[in-house]
Design an enzyme around this catalytic site. Sequence first.
Site, PDB file in Angstrom:
ATOM      1  N   ASN A 137       2.863   3.562  10.509  1.00  0.00           N
ATOM      2  CA  ASN A 137       2.251   4.157  11.704  1.00  0.00           C
ATOM      3  C   ASN A 137       2.591   3.250  12.881  1.00  0.00           C
ATOM      4  OD1 ASN A 137       0.205   2.370  10.074  1.00  0.00           O
ATOM      5  ND2 ASN A 137      -0.342   2.154  12.232  1.00  0.00           N
TER       6      ASN A 137
ATOM      7  N   HIS B 136      -6.224   5.410   7.137  1.00  0.00           N
ATOM      8  CA  HIS B 136      -5.614   4.901   5.905  1.00  0.00           C
ATOM      9  C   HIS B 136      -4.808   6.024   5.234  1.00  0.00           C
ATOM     10  CE1 HIS B 136      -5.007   2.285   2.530  1.00  0.00           C
ATOM     11  NE2 HIS B 136      -5.745   2.989   1.712  1.00  0.00           N
TER      12      HIS B 136
ATOM     13  N   SER C  81       0.823  -1.217   0.000  1.00  0.00           N
ATOM     14  CA  SER C  81       0.000   0.000   0.000  1.00  0.00           C
ATOM     15  C   SER C  81       0.848   1.255   0.000  1.00  0.00           C
ATOM     16  CB  SER C  81      -0.834   0.100   1.279  1.00  0.00           C
ATOM     17  OG  SER C  81      -1.753  -0.896   1.345  1.00  0.00           O
TER      18      SER C  81
ATOM     19  N   TYR D 189      -9.459  -9.496   3.546  1.00  0.00           N
ATOM     20  CA  TYR D 189     -10.612  -8.739   4.059  1.00  0.00           C
ATOM     21  C   TYR D 189     -11.534  -8.240   2.957  1.00  0.00           C
ATOM     22  CZ  TYR D 189      -7.699  -4.588   3.058  1.00  0.00           C
ATOM     23  OH  TYR D 189      -6.914  -3.645   2.449  1.00  0.00           O
ATOM     24  N   GLU D 190     -11.082  -8.302   1.712  1.00  0.00           N
ATOM     25  CA  GLU D 190     -11.938  -7.855   0.606  1.00  0.00           C
ATOM     26  C   GLU D 190     -12.998  -8.893   0.259  1.00  0.00           C
ATOM     27  OE1 GLU D 190      -9.788  -5.450  -2.500  1.00  0.00           O
ATOM     28  OE2 GLU D 190      -8.060  -6.184  -1.387  1.00  0.00           O
TER      29      GLU D 190
ATOM     30  N   HIS E  10      -5.470   1.505  -4.338  1.00  0.00           N
ATOM     31  CA  HIS E  10      -4.700   0.290  -4.604  1.00  0.00           C
ATOM     32  C   HIS E  10      -4.781  -0.001  -6.095  1.00  0.00           C
ATOM     33  CE1 HIS E  10      -4.620  -1.785  -0.395  1.00  0.00           C
ATOM     34  NE2 HIS E  10      -4.332  -0.502  -0.337  1.00  0.00           N
TER      35      HIS E  10
ATOM     36  N   HIS F 125      -6.566  -8.408  -0.759  1.00  0.00           N
ATOM     37  CA  HIS F 125      -6.445  -8.814   0.643  1.00  0.00           C
ATOM     38  C   HIS F 125      -7.609  -9.731   1.011  1.00  0.00           C
ATOM     39  CE1 HIS F 125      -4.224  -5.020   0.255  1.00  0.00           C
ATOM     40  NE2 HIS F 125      -3.465  -5.467   1.240  1.00  0.00           N
TER      41      HIS F 125
ATOM     42  N   ALA G  65       2.931  -2.246   3.825  1.00  0.00           N
ATOM     43  CA  ALA G  65       2.782  -1.209   4.844  1.00  0.00           C
ATOM     44  C   ALA G  65       2.338  -1.935   6.105  1.00  0.00           C
ATOM     45  CB  ALA G  65       1.714  -0.222   4.409  1.00  0.00           C
TER      46      ALA G  65
ATOM     47  N   MET H 216      -1.785  -6.801   7.069  1.00  0.00           N
ATOM     48  CA  MET H 216      -2.932  -7.595   6.606  1.00  0.00           C
ATOM     49  C   MET H 216      -2.658  -8.362   5.308  1.00  0.00           C
ATOM     50  SD  MET H 216      -5.755  -4.597   7.223  1.00  0.00           S
ATOM     51  CE  MET H 216      -5.712  -3.542   8.680  1.00  0.00           C
ATOM     52  N   SER H 217      -1.379  -8.549   4.959  1.00  0.00           N
ATOM     53  CA  SER H 217      -1.163  -9.107   3.618  1.00  0.00           C
ATOM     54  C   SER H 217      -0.125 -10.221   3.478  1.00  0.00           C
ATOM     55  CB  SER H 217      -0.734  -7.981   2.675  1.00  0.00           C
ATOM     56  OG  SER H 217       0.463  -7.398   3.129  1.00  0.00           O
TER      57      SER H 217
HETATM   58  N1  HPA Z   1      -2.267  -2.499  11.430  1.00  0.00           N
HETATM   59  C1  HPA Z   1      -2.486  -3.402  10.463  1.00  0.00           C
HETATM   60  N2  HPA Z   1      -2.149  -3.201   9.189  1.00  0.00           N
HETATM   61  C2  HPA Z   1      -1.571  -2.036   8.869  1.00  0.00           C
HETATM   62  C3  HPA Z   1      -1.320  -1.050   9.819  1.00  0.00           C
HETATM   63  C4  HPA Z   1      -1.686  -1.290  11.185  1.00  0.00           C
HETATM   64  O1  HPA Z   1      -1.498  -0.468  12.087  1.00  0.00           O
HETATM   65  N3  HPA Z   1      -0.727  -0.013   9.167  1.00  0.00           N
HETATM   66  C5  HPA Z   1      -0.622  -0.370   7.868  1.00  0.00           C
HETATM   67  N4  HPA Z   1      -1.122  -1.602   7.677  1.00  0.00           N
END
Ligand code: HPA
Length: 280
Positions: free
Chosen positions: A239, A251, A34, A89-90, A65, A87, A117, A215-216
């Site tokens: 982050n 995001h 991402s 979650y999609e 994306h 992903h 990310a 998440m990937s």
């Molecule tokens: N958590 C999960 N997935 C992420 C995060 C996060 O803080 N930042 C970017 N992808």
Amino acid sequence: MLPKDKLKEIVDYHVQQIRRVTDFVPDIALVLGSGLGALADEVDTEAVVNYNELHRFPVSTVPGHEGRFVFGRLGGVKVVIMQGRVHYYEGYNIQEVVMPIRVMVGLGARVLYLTNASGGINPEFSAGDLMLITDQIAMFVPSPLVGENVDEWGTRFPSMNQIYDENLSRLIEQTASENGIDLKKGVYLQTTGPQYESPAEVQMIRSLGGDAVGMSTAVEAITAVHMGLKVCGVSCITNMAGGTTAQAITHDEVKETADRVADMFKKLITGSIVKIANEE
Ligand code: HPA
């Protein structure tokens, strides 16, 4: 779950569809996470295939994306880049989520270079750090290998003894030090998302040994190891994970940080890909 014949047929079909567009054979498959897609602009491009041009290929539903394969040379090395991924979650099933990895192997890639990310869990990290992935925890997501095993691809019970190849990781560390990049190292833990983590979850992940959460990537790494590839990975800590700071994560923050480190990220990935291609 797709039966094994169907699964293999779909992957072979995607390879054939791409082969109608290009006969390019990549050495290294690179997945851009991402906000990290700008690296694809550095490629001396030979062909581009949008995921939505491929019949039945999983396409991303997340704004921002992109979704395409870029074939070409990065630092002279023959790569196929996944600019954007889908992903779990999609709503795709886990076999579909990792299908693009199997397709890139079908196109000839022997090394998988993963990027993403992620949220920082290790309190010594800060937003904007890059982290070499040394190992992973994938037990909070379904295994991509559940379902009938395709024996041509790999064994039923693959070892996850060394998911992230030591030699490739060493070359990434070497590139970082040559470029004055303070590369962190750590364990990546995957959740399904899409929600970010609660403070209690962050604490749990830390106590389990996770340094970053995303998440990937872990399911892609498992798939590649199953198929006998060498795997390496770099996480961009966009982050600090939820609960480690007072502010809510967004995001947009993830994308902003990824933009801020784009130059350092490009240097690290391109430099290490050249070293990997020379040694492997
Ligand atoms: N958590 C999960 N997935 C992420 C995060 C996060 O803080 N930042 C970017 N992808």
